[in-house]
Design a protein around this motif. Structure first.
Motif, PDB file in Angstrom:
ATOM      1  N   ARG A 119      34.087  38.384  34.723  1.00  0.00           N
ATOM      2  CA  ARG A 119      34.362  39.153  35.829  1.00  0.00           C
ATOM      3  C   ARG A 119      34.962  40.863  35.084  1.00  0.00           C
ATOM      4  NH1 ARG A 119      37.294  34.766  37.839  1.00  0.00           N
ATOM      5  NH2 ARG A 119      39.268  35.398  36.537  1.00  0.00           N
TER       6      ARG A 119
ATOM      7  N   THR B  81      33.473  44.295  36.265  1.00  0.00           N
ATOM      8  CA  THR B  81      34.320  45.118  36.941  1.00  0.00           C
ATOM      9  C   THR B  81      34.127  46.357  36.095  1.00  0.00           C
ATOM     10  OG1 THR B  81      36.206  44.251  35.582  1.00  0.00           O
ATOM     11  CG2 THR B  81      35.802  43.400  38.326  1.00  0.00           C
TER      12      THR B  81
ATOM     13  N   ALA C 205      31.907  44.611  42.116  1.00  0.00           N
ATOM     14  CA  ALA C 205      32.928  44.112  42.762  1.00  0.00           C
ATOM     15  C   ALA C 205      32.586  42.498  42.855  1.00  0.00           C
ATOM     16  CB  ALA C 205      33.346  44.519  44.015  1.00  0.00           C
ATOM     17  N   ILE C 206      33.488  41.661  42.202  1.00  0.00           N
ATOM     18  CA  ILE C 206      32.738  40.248  42.276  1.00  0.00           C
ATOM     19  C   ILE C 206      33.282  39.629  43.924  1.00  0.00           C
ATOM     20  CG2 ILE C 206      33.593  37.904  41.563  1.00  0.00           C
ATOM     21  CD1 ILE C 206      32.366  39.600  39.565  1.00  0.00           C
TER      22      ILE C 206
ATOM     23  N   ALA D 213      27.841  39.524  42.453  1.00  0.00           N
ATOM     24  CA  ALA D 213      28.685  40.779  42.408  1.00  0.00           C
ATOM     25  C   ALA D 213      27.887  41.973  43.308  1.00  0.00           C
ATOM     26  CB  ALA D 213      28.713  41.093  40.904  1.00  0.00           C
TER      27      ALA D 213
END
Length: 244
Positions: free
Chosen positions: A208, A212, A217-218, A241
């Motif tokens: 993550r 990011t 964006a996950i 993502a």
């Protein structure tokens, strides 16, 4: 016995056949690929995933990217897919794809922080706004490398009828990076080829942070190929993502 790079590429297809009807992971990616108009497969290897997509009627743009020349030569048996030699960090596509993939744990080959960041920046640039990046990694908690021993070697009969033995041996575990060798031997035990590989094992939070930081964006992180949650027993992290 001579064992060429082309032999190694053919052996890979024998050991790891792409078959969405048999393997849940292959089916997971197949569904995403078939639903996307333009697909970039990063670390495409011998191209099996994109080959299958064309066979199943995909009519959009399919592009495979890989630094392994012998694997790409095998991939180029299909001329209705674009095949590009190179690494993710050097890619220069600009908002051309709906979907980017890194299947078969290819993401783990991005070992250094700089290499990983540059690769994610280039993959994001290749995606259209809202485009999806899908990949999986082995979860470090499962310590998969502990099974990579000569005692767990695999035997396979190649297209020439030779019985080959493929064995792994871990050389080092340094932080989240595992270095190991893959040794291919002939039926008489003679060593034909030794390849050395380094893989990085990141957990969900580590993945993550890099994603990011690169402008993704996950959307989801799954602990199995059936879209279940990541648990203490998960051996895989499947990540989706979106480009922001």
């Amino acid at each position: 016995m001579i064992f060429s790079d082309a032999d190694a590429a053919a052996l890979y297809d024998l050991m790891y056949p792409w078959d969405p009807d048999r393997y849940p992971g292959d089916a997971f990616y197949d569904g995403l690929v078939m639903a996307a108009d333009a697909v970039l497969d990063v670390g495409c290897g011998t191209g099996s995933m994109l080959h299958r997509a064309r066979e199943r009627g995909h009519t959009g743009r399919l592009v495979g990217l890989d630094p392994d020349r012998a694997a790409l030569e095998r991939a180029r048996r299909r001329a209705d897919v674009e095949w590009v030699e190179g690494v993710a960090a050097d890619a220069a596509w600009d908002r051309e794809f709906d979907l980017a993939t890194m299947a078969s744990n290819a993401f783990q080959c991005l070992v250094g922080d700089d290499e990983l960041r540059a690769s994610l920046t280039a993959i994001r640039a290749a995606l259209r706004d809202g485009g999806l990046f899908a990949f999986e990694t082995r979860h470090p908690q499962a310590r998969a490398w502990e099974d990579w021993t000569p005692q767990n070697a695999t035997e396979v009969v190649d297209a020439a009828g030779r019985t080959l033995r493929v064995a792994h041996r871990v050389e080092s575990v340094a932080g989240d990076v595992v270095t190991f060798t893959e040794t291919t031997s002939g039926p008489d035990g003679a060593v034909l080829r030794v390849d050395r590989t380094r893989l990085r094992f990141l957990d969900e939070s580590g993945l993550r942070a890099f994603l990011t930081g690169a402008g993704f964006a996950i959307e989801a992180q799954y602990g199995d190929w059936h879209r279940g949650p990541v648990t203490a027993a998960s051996r895989v992290v499947v990540t989706l993502a979106r480009r922001l």
